[in-house]
Design an enzyme around this catalytic site. Structure first.
Site, PDB file in Angstrom:
ATOM      1  N   ASP A  93      42.367  44.770  49.624  1.00  0.00           N
ATOM      2  CA  ASP A  93      41.940  45.903  48.712  1.00  0.00           C
ATOM      3  C   ASP A  93      42.885  46.468  47.997  1.00  0.00           C
ATOM      4  O   ASP A  93      43.736  47.200  48.553  1.00  0.00           O
ATOM      5  CB  ASP A  93      41.105  46.728  49.526  1.00  0.00           C
ATOM      6  N   LYS A 156      35.155  47.860  43.727  1.00  0.00           N
ATOM      7  CA  LYS A 156      35.174  48.835  44.893  1.00  0.00           C
ATOM      8  C   LYS A 156      35.127  50.173  44.035  1.00  0.00           C
ATOM      9  O   LYS A 156      36.226  50.310  43.114  1.00  0.00           O
ATOM     10  CB  LYS A 156      36.220  48.592  46.017  1.00  0.00           C
ATOM     11  N   LYS A 185      31.558  46.937  46.613  1.00  0.00           N
ATOM     12  CA  LYS A 185      32.050  47.777  47.827  1.00  0.00           C
ATOM     13  C   LYS A 185      32.046  49.264  47.571  1.00  0.00           C
ATOM     14  O   LYS A 185      32.519  49.867  46.616  1.00  0.00           O
ATOM     15  CB  LYS A 185      33.398  47.447  48.434  1.00  0.00           C
TER      16      LYS A 185
END
Length: 225
Positions: A93, A156, A185
């Site tokens: 991430d 995300k 996400k």
């Protein structure tokens, strides 16, 4: 969602506090195994311990990169990602270059992401954290497009350290801004069943949460779930 186990499979069980110690990381891994969370999400220095704790299980290890500011050199992000993948992380991430995005430097943002994607290709997928609290809707759309062009697997919402957090409106916009090949996400402020459900209904296919255990315990006791 049809049951509690389905909810668990959406969750990246997260601990990113700078003061976290090995005992807390071991607890995180134990909880992930107990509840069947998709992954644990940790700072890259904890990846080897998580891999050891989760060996033989289906729980994946996710590492954050360039976290939480996104202002590191692209080469530094790529190196951190590569070392995390080498240590056992299957998901990365990364925080995109927020300042570059805000000033409209699409080439810099795309290149930053691509260096990380290339550094872990074949070993890990990359989720790109947009830090939506800083961005207009137009900038969110642009960030999603650049992330997909650079080869990211997910976009995300937030780090949880920036302004605001995930909103259903932003998740919906992000879902509309990428193809079916890229997932979304939601992370930052997702702490209860109602919020988790709203994110999934808006199009989130993964939830980053530090309160997954409390959510699952509450879901287990909810007759409406």
């Amino acid at each position: 969602m049809t049951g509690i186990s389905d909810l668990a499979s959406y969750i990246d069980h997260t601990l990113l506090k700078p003061e976290a110690q090995s005992s807390a990381i071991r607890k995180l891994c134990g909880e992930a195994k107990e509840f069947g969370f998709y992954s644990v999400c940790v700072n890259s220095g904890w990846v080897p311990l998580c891999r050891e704790e989760l060996q033989g299980t289906a729980v994946k290890v996710c590492a954050v990169v360039g976290f939480p500011l996104g202002a590191s050199l692209p080469e530094v992000k790529a190196f951190e990602a590569a070392k995390a993948a080498e240590s056992g992380a299957e998901e990365i991430d990364m925080v995109l270059a927020v300042g570059s995005l805000l000033e409209g430097n699409a080439e810099a943002v795309r290149g930053d992401i691509r260096q990380v994607v290339d550094a872990v290709k074949g070993r890990a997928i990359v989720k790109v954290i947009l830090e939506t609290g800083f961005l207009s809707d137009e900038q969110i759309v642009l960030a999603c497009r650049l992330a997909e062009e650079a080869g990211a697997a997910f976009v995300k919402t937030s780090t949880g350290f920036g302004p605001g957090g995930a909103t259903a409106e932003h998740v919906r916009l992000m879902r509309q801004s990428v193809s079916a090949a890229v997932r979304v996400k939601a992370s930052g402020g997702v702490r209860d069943l109602e919020t988790a459900r709203s994110m999934i209904e808006a199009g989130a296919q993964r939830l980053g949460m530090s309160s997954g255990v409390a959510l699952m315990s509450g879901a287990a006791g909810s007759s409406s779930y």
